[in-house]
Design a protein around this motif. Sequence first.
Motif, mmCIF file in Angstrom:
data_model
loop_
_atom_site.group_PDB
_atom_site.id
_atom_site.type_symbol
_atom_site.label_atom_id
_atom_site.label_comp_id
_atom_site.label_asym_id
_atom_site.label_seq_id
_atom_site.Cartn_x
_atom_site.Cartn_y
_atom_site.Cartn_z
ATOM 1 N N ARG A 145 51.873 26.013 38.850
ATOM 2 C CA ARG A 145 50.880 25.367 39.691
ATOM 3 C C ARG A 145 51.506 24.093 40.245
ATOM 4 O O ARG A 145 51.952 23.238 39.474
ATOM 5 C CB ARG A 145 49.588 25.036 38.948
ATOM 6 C CG ARG A 145 48.581 24.394 39.912
ATOM 7 C CD ARG A 145 47.163 24.378 39.443
ATOM 8 N NE ARG A 145 46.302 23.981 40.555
ATOM 9 C CZ ARG A 145 45.020 23.641 40.442
ATOM 10 N NH1 ARG A 145 44.444 23.687 39.248
ATOM 11 N NH2 ARG A 145 44.336 23.276 41.501
ATOM 12 N N ILE A 160 45.369 36.418 34.485
ATOM 13 C CA ILE A 160 45.625 35.660 35.715
ATOM 14 C C ILE A 160 46.283 36.563 36.760
ATOM 15 O O ILE A 160 46.027 36.425 37.970
ATOM 16 C CB ILE A 160 46.474 34.400 35.435
ATOM 17 C CG1 ILE A 160 46.327 33.389 36.583
ATOM 18 C CG2 ILE A 160 47.924 34.732 35.201
ATOM 19 C CD1 ILE A 160 44.982 32.754 36.696
ATOM 20 N N LEU A 163 43.395 38.460 38.283
ATOM 21 C CA LEU A 163 42.587 37.590 39.146
ATOM 22 C C LEU A 163 43.320 37.265 40.446
ATOM 23 O O LEU A 163 42.730 37.272 41.530
ATOM 24 C CB LEU A 163 42.219 36.305 38.404
ATOM 25 C CG LEU A 163 41.228 36.441 37.242
ATOM 26 C CD1 LEU A 163 41.086 35.110 36.520
ATOM 27 C CD2 LEU A 163 39.876 36.923 37.730
ATOM 28 N N MET A 164 44.618 36.975 40.352
ATOM 29 C CA MET A 164 45.381 36.645 41.553
ATOM 30 C C MET A 164 45.574 37.865 42.450
ATOM 31 O O MET A 164 45.622 37.744 43.684
ATOM 32 C CB MET A 164 46.725 36.026 41.180
ATOM 33 C CG MET A 164 46.601 34.628 40.586
ATOM 34 S SD MET A 164 48.204 33.869 40.157
ATOM 35 C CE MET A 164 48.898 33.577 41.800
ATOM 36 N N ALA A 167 42.415 37.946 44.439
ATOM 37 C CA ALA A 167 41.983 36.602 44.862
ATOM 38 C C ALA A 167 40.929 36.680 45.965
ATOM 39 O O ALA A 167 41.025 37.485 46.892
ATOM 40 C CB ALA A 167 43.191 35.809 45.364
ATOM 41 N N ILE A 196 39.336 32.999 29.489
ATOM 42 C CA ILE A 196 39.212 32.273 30.761
ATOM 43 C C ILE A 196 39.151 30.774 30.501
ATOM 44 O O ILE A 196 39.773 29.967 31.217
ATOM 45 C CB ILE A 196 37.975 32.736 31.542
ATOM 46 C CG1 ILE A 196 38.162 34.172 32.042
ATOM 47 C CG2 ILE A 196 37.687 31.799 32.716
ATOM 48 C CD1 ILE A 196 39.129 34.356 33.170
ATOM 49 N N ARG A 200 41.753 28.045 32.004
ATOM 50 C CA ARG A 200 41.296 26.919 32.821
ATOM 51 C C ARG A 200 41.866 25.591 32.321
ATOM 52 O O ARG A 200 42.266 24.740 33.120
ATOM 53 C CB ARG A 200 39.764 26.867 32.812
ATOM 54 C CG ARG A 200 39.105 27.819 33.797
ATOM 55 C CD ARG A 200 37.617 27.777 33.655
ATOM 56 N NE ARG A 200 36.944 28.399 34.782
ATOM 57 C CZ ARG A 200 35.783 29.015 34.693
ATOM 58 N NH1 ARG A 200 35.150 29.073 33.515
ATOM 59 N NH2 ARG A 200 35.228 29.560 35.757
ATOM 60 N N CYS A 211 40.576 26.495 40.042
ATOM 61 C CA CYS A 211 40.933 27.699 40.806
ATOM 62 C C CYS A 211 40.021 28.874 40.451
ATOM 63 O O CYS A 211 39.775 29.740 41.286
ATOM 64 C CB CYS A 211 42.373 28.110 40.515
ATOM 65 S SG CYS A 211 43.607 26.856 40.884
ATOM 66 N N ILE A 212 39.574 28.910 39.202
ATOM 67 C CA ILE A 212 38.744 30.021 38.726
ATOM 68 C C ILE A 212 37.283 29.571 38.698
ATOM 69 O O ILE A 212 36.955 28.567 38.072
ATOM 70 C CB ILE A 212 39.179 30.491 37.328
ATOM 71 C CG1 ILE A 212 40.653 30.923 37.345
ATOM 72 C CG2 ILE A 212 38.304 31.650 36.853
ATOM 73 C CD1 ILE A 212 41.209 31.260 35.976
ATOM 74 N N HIS A 213 36.431 30.322 39.368
ATOM 75 C CA HIS A 213 35.017 29.959 39.482
ATOM 76 C C HIS A 213 34.168 31.056 38.845
ATOM 77 O O HIS A 213 34.418 32.248 39.044
ATOM 78 C CB HIS A 213 34.633 29.790 40.951
ATOM 79 C CG HIS A 213 35.511 28.820 41.686
ATOM 80 N ND1 HIS A 213 35.242 27.468 41.740
ATOM 81 C CD2 HIS A 213 36.677 29.006 42.354
ATOM 82 C CE1 HIS A 213 36.188 26.865 42.441
ATOM 83 N NE2 HIS A 213 37.077 27.772 42.818
ATOM 84 N N LEU A 222 38.787 33.936 41.715
ATOM 85 C CA LEU A 222 39.896 33.007 41.815
ATOM 86 C C LEU A 222 40.130 32.716 43.288
ATOM 87 O O LEU A 222 40.288 33.624 44.098
ATOM 88 C CB LEU A 222 41.154 33.587 41.171
ATOM 89 C CG LEU A 222 42.371 32.627 41.133
ATOM 90 C CD1 LEU A 222 43.149 32.790 39.857
ATOM 91 C CD2 LEU A 222 43.295 32.858 42.331
ATOM 92 N N ARG A 223 40.130 31.420 43.619
ATOM 93 C CA ARG A 223 40.392 30.987 44.995
ATOM 94 C C ARG A 223 41.429 29.880 44.977
ATOM 95 O O ARG A 223 41.602 29.187 43.960
ATOM 96 C CB ARG A 223 39.113 30.441 45.657
ATOM 97 C CG ARG A 223 37.949 31.385 45.791
ATOM 98 C CD ARG A 223 36.905 30.769 46.710
ATOM 99 N NE ARG A 223 35.667 31.540 46.749
ATOM 100 C CZ ARG A 223 34.587 31.236 46.049
ATOM 101 N NH1 ARG A 223 34.604 30.179 45.248
ATOM 102 N NH2 ARG A 223 33.501 31.960 46.147
#
Length: 226
Positions: A145, A160, A163-164, A167, A196, A200, A211-213, A222-223
């Motif tokens: 990151r 991850i 999730l990526m 995205a 999660i 985080r 990044c993770i909502h 993940l945004r």
Amino acid sequence: MPNVLVIEDDARVAAEIKSALLDHGFRVDGAFNGTSGLSKALGGNFDVIVLDRMLPEIDGLSLLTKLRGAKISTPVLILSALSAVNERVDGLRAGGDDYLAKPFEFIELTARVDALARRKIAAEAVNELRVGDLCLDLINRVLYRADKPIELLPKEFAIIEFLMSNAGTLVSRKMIFESVWGYSFNHESSVIDVHIGKIRKKLDPDGLNPCIHTVRNTGFILRAAA
């Protein structure tokens, strides 16, 4: 033309599998016990391994554990007469990518081998995933990151990565669980939220934007951080 290794001690079944795969356009090599199967799997460049669970000398799950311990990531389709859920779970936990119960239709076997071969080719075509200031190095299995490496445990890395790969899309806990653990989701389990939460803490130190909502009662998105 994908290369397939068939490790099956029943000569008749092995011949039928080989014939079906050859007819489908695969190149096929074979082994009839766990010792020779392990040797070939470690030394060969195979796209998929079809592995019988009950083998002489080294059983299928022990062979698979040795392969994964040697960092051999070739997709493995486990064949077994043991079809109970806990047996499938054991196979997937040992490192299997798919599980087909005997007796089976050869058209289904070739379809599953084909799917695993395509998955391997697709994975090799992508060396990294990027979302905003996140970069996931799929070769060295390191997450960055803002160019800073973040240490992840294997399950955290798998989460991850999922999730990526998705995205910007809402993914449910069930989708994450089945992608990472590979067996039926227990809706009462908090394991996804626990993992999660740990991810985080590693991703968002020092006041960095998340990044993770969480989408309440649904799942996660993940945004790229704002």
